[in-house]
Design a protein around this motif. Structure first.
Motif, PDB file in Angstrom:
ATOM      1  N   TYR A 138      10.554  -2.038  -0.965  1.00 60.42           N
ATOM      2  CA  TYR A 138      11.185  -2.338  -2.256  1.00 60.42           C
ATOM      3  C   TYR A 138      10.101  -2.848  -3.201  1.00 60.42           C
ATOM      4  O   TYR A 138       9.945  -4.051  -3.414  1.00 60.42           O
ATOM      5  CB  TYR A 138      12.284  -3.377  -2.042  1.00 60.42           C
ATOM      6  N   GLU A 139       9.328  -1.904  -3.736  1.00 63.54           N
ATOM      7  CA  GLU A 139       8.165  -2.229  -4.546  1.00 63.54           C
ATOM      8  C   GLU A 139       8.197  -1.467  -5.870  1.00 63.54           C
ATOM      9  O   GLU A 139       8.751  -0.373  -5.957  1.00 63.54           O
ATOM     10  CB  GLU A 139       6.873  -1.858  -3.810  1.00 63.54           C
ATOM     11  N   SER A 140       7.577  -2.043  -6.858  1.00 60.87           N
ATOM     12  CA  SER A 140       7.401  -1.358  -8.135  1.00 60.87           C
ATOM     13  C   SER A 140       6.216  -0.406  -8.039  1.00 60.87           C
ATOM     14  O   SER A 140       5.161  -0.777  -7.516  1.00 60.87           O
ATOM     15  CB  SER A 140       7.144  -2.395  -9.231  1.00 60.87           C
ATOM     16  N   PRO A 141       6.340   0.821  -8.539  1.00 60.96           N
ATOM     17  CA  PRO A 141       5.178   1.721  -8.547  1.00 60.96           C
ATOM     18  C   PRO A 141       3.978   1.126  -9.264  1.00 60.96           C
ATOM     19  O   PRO A 141       2.834   1.385  -8.877  1.00 60.96           O
ATOM     20  CB  PRO A 141       5.716   2.963  -9.278  1.00 60.96           C
ATOM     21  N   TRP A 154      -0.920   1.564   3.930  1.00 56.41           N
ATOM     22  CA  TRP A 154       0.418   1.115   3.540  1.00 56.41           C
ATOM     23  C   TRP A 154       1.340   1.225   4.743  1.00 56.41           C
ATOM     24  O   TRP A 154       1.367   2.251   5.424  1.00 56.41           O
ATOM     25  CB  TRP A 154       0.956   1.960   2.394  1.00 56.41           C
ATOM     26  N   LEU A 155       2.105   0.161   4.977  1.00 58.83           N
ATOM     27  CA  LEU A 155       3.034   0.112   6.097  1.00 58.83           C
ATOM     28  C   LEU A 155       4.405  -0.327   5.567  1.00 58.83           C
ATOM     29  O   LEU A 155       4.892  -1.429   5.841  1.00 58.83           O
ATOM     30  CB  LEU A 155       2.500  -0.882   7.142  1.00 58.83           C
ATOM     31  N   PRO A 156       5.048   0.562   4.773  1.00 55.22           N
ATOM     32  CA  PRO A 156       6.346   0.200   4.189  1.00 55.22           C
ATOM     33  C   PRO A 156       7.516   0.597   5.080  1.00 55.22           C
ATOM     34  O   PRO A 156       7.458   1.566   5.839  1.00 55.22           O
ATOM     35  CB  PRO A 156       6.379   1.034   2.908  1.00 55.22           C
ATOM     36  N   ASP A 157       8.590  -0.174   4.968  1.00 54.82           N
ATOM     37  CA  ASP A 157       9.874   0.263   5.510  1.00 54.82           C
ATOM     38  C   ASP A 157      10.507   1.251   4.539  1.00 54.82           C
ATOM     39  O   ASP A 157      10.264   1.192   3.333  1.00 54.82           O
ATOM     40  CB  ASP A 157      10.845  -0.921   5.636  1.00 54.82           C
ATOM     41  N   LEU A 158      11.319   2.138   5.073  1.00 56.16           N
ATOM     42  CA  LEU A 158      12.286   2.884   4.274  1.00 56.16           C
ATOM     43  C   LEU A 158      13.622   2.618   4.943  1.00 56.16           C
ATOM     44  O   LEU A 158      13.968   3.228   5.953  1.00 56.16           O
ATOM     45  CB  LEU A 158      11.956   4.377   4.238  1.00 56.16           C
ATOM     46  N   LYS A 159      14.357   1.652   4.413  1.00 60.45           N
ATOM     47  CA  LYS A 159      15.502   1.078   5.105  1.00 60.45           C
ATOM     48  C   LYS A 159      16.784   1.882   4.941  1.00 60.45           C
ATOM     49  O   LYS A 159      17.545   2.048   5.895  1.00 60.45           O
ATOM     50  CB  LYS A 159      15.747  -0.354   4.601  1.00 60.45           C
ATOM     51  N   THR A 178      14.345   2.948  -5.891  1.00 57.47           N
ATOM     52  CA  THR A 178      13.109   2.190  -6.103  1.00 57.47           C
ATOM     53  C   THR A 178      12.074   2.523  -5.038  1.00 57.47           C
ATOM     54  O   THR A 178      10.919   2.811  -5.351  1.00 57.47           O
ATOM     55  CB  THR A 178      13.418   0.682  -6.081  1.00 57.47           C
ATOM     56  N   ALA A 179      12.495   2.490  -3.777  1.00 56.54           N
ATOM     57  CA  ALA A 179      11.556   2.698  -2.673  1.00 56.54           C
ATOM     58  C   ALA A 179      10.973   4.110  -2.676  1.00 56.54           C
ATOM     59  O   ALA A 179       9.789   4.292  -2.376  1.00 56.54           O
ATOM     60  CB  ALA A 179      12.248   2.421  -1.343  1.00 56.54           C
ATOM     61  N   ARG A 180      11.777   5.106  -3.015  1.00 54.21           N
ATOM     62  CA  ARG A 180      11.264   6.482  -2.992  1.00 54.21           C
ATOM     63  C   ARG A 180      10.107   6.664  -3.968  1.00 54.21           C
ATOM     64  O   ARG A 180       9.119   7.332  -3.666  1.00 54.21           O
ATOM     65  CB  ARG A 180      12.375   7.497  -3.273  1.00 54.21           C
ATOM     66  N   LYS A 181      10.219   6.036  -5.145  1.00 55.38           N
ATOM     67  CA  LYS A 181       9.148   6.139  -6.142  1.00 55.38           C
ATOM     68  C   LYS A 181       7.896   5.410  -5.672  1.00 55.38           C
ATOM     69  O   LYS A 181       6.773   5.900  -5.823  1.00 55.38           O
ATOM     70  CB  LYS A 181       9.621   5.565  -7.473  1.00 55.38           C
TER      71      LYS A 181
END
Length: 302
Positions: A138-141, A154-159, A178-181
């Motif tokens: 859940y990050e801003s581009p 980068w080690l993001p979740d996609l929840k 938000t997360a997809r972007k």
């Protein structure tokens, strides 16, 4: 350059509170002073991150999401941790490097991004291992772009795909949009995964994590199809996680107050393989244990 000005009218995360964090706290529950709960070698990340020596992991307090099942809830939502200065954080980075860490692993750091950037800048001539950004997705581009010259992995979740689920369990109806972007930006700016000479330790790239939730198999399948259709092939690794354990407020949501079944996880895994999303990692069902959560005992931050 000092990045402290970014705490004013804070827009570091998609909540976009616009509060002056020098004066008050934001949605994340954090001020302008770093709070961390642990800084030590961590051996429970993906094999290409932890390796044999461990990942030099800093667990930050506070969070921009409010996941009802958070396994780190004592620090993400209950205020655990100790305040430290930017200078102390920089010293922690170098100490972890000296201890043999394969990388510096920043866990849930966005709420302290100005301070983290200050610390990284102060040791940029001395830090030679990759920097991992371990986040909830859940990050801003714009925040992702700002980290272009600082983050290697980068080690993001996609929840979630479903806004209904993301609102119910994480109070973020706009999570997927938000997360997809943000994830597209991560993949675009980081490029193809790169490994060390042994081919075992990641030096650069994106590992996209997804933890299968009880009763949400269909949502997981929708996320897999999005990865296949929208992300460039060969440009990321996937990590399918079976470790869901009913922590924190899970008991208030009967449908997720249980472990996932082998059937649920295997159906998601089978679809990932069918789609060709087989570059990455899977977990054994035995991974769903509370002992996989580290002790937040202030090791390394005192």
């Amino acid at each position: 350059m000092n990045f402290d000005y970014m705490y004013e009218a804070c827009s570091l995360c998609p909540r976009n509170c616009r509060v002056n964090r020098h004066v008050t706290t934001g949605y994340c529950g954090c001020s302008d002073t770093i709070k961390a709960a642990r800084a030590a070698l961590h051996h429970w990340e993906e094999p290409c991150i932890s390796g044999t020596k461990g990942s030099g992991t800093v667990f930050f307090s506070g969070c921009t999401l409010k996941c009802c099942f958070c396994q780190n809830h004592t620090i993400s939502q209950e205020g655990g941790g100790k305040e430290i200065s930017d200078e102390k954080l920089a010293q922690i980075f170098l100490r972890l490097q000296d201890s043999g860490a394969h990388n510096i692993n920043l866990v849930t750091a966005t709420q302290y991004l100005p301070s983290v950037l200050n610390a990284l800048d102060s040791v940029k001539e001395k830090l030679f291992i990759p920097v991992v950004y371990n986040c909830g997705g859940y990050e801003s581009p714009d925040t992702v772009k700002l980290l272009r010259d600082y983050v290697d992995i980068w080690l993001p979740d996609l929840k979630y795909n479903s806004s209904e689920l993301s609102l119910r369990y994480s109070n973020a109806a706009n999570y997927f949009e938000t997360a997809r972007k943000a994830i597209l930006q991560m993949v675009t700016q980081t490029g193809r995964p790169q490994f060390d000479s042994s081919g075992t330790i990641m030096k650069k790239g994106v590992i996209l994590r997804h933890m299968v939730l009880p009763g949400a198999k269909e949502d997981s399948l929708r996320l897999l199809h999005w990865m296949k259709e929208e992300l460039p092939e060969g440009m990321f690794y996937i990590s399918l996680m079976s470790q869901y354990t009913p922590f924190y407020h899970s008991k208030d949501y009967p449908e997720i107050n249980r472990r996932i079944t082998s059937y649920e996880y295997n159906k998601v895994l089978e679809e990932a393989i069918r789609l060709g999303l087989d570059q990455g990692f899977m977990q054994e069902k035995s991974s769903a244990k509370e002992e996989y959560t580290p002790p937040f005992d202030l090791e390394g931050v005192l």
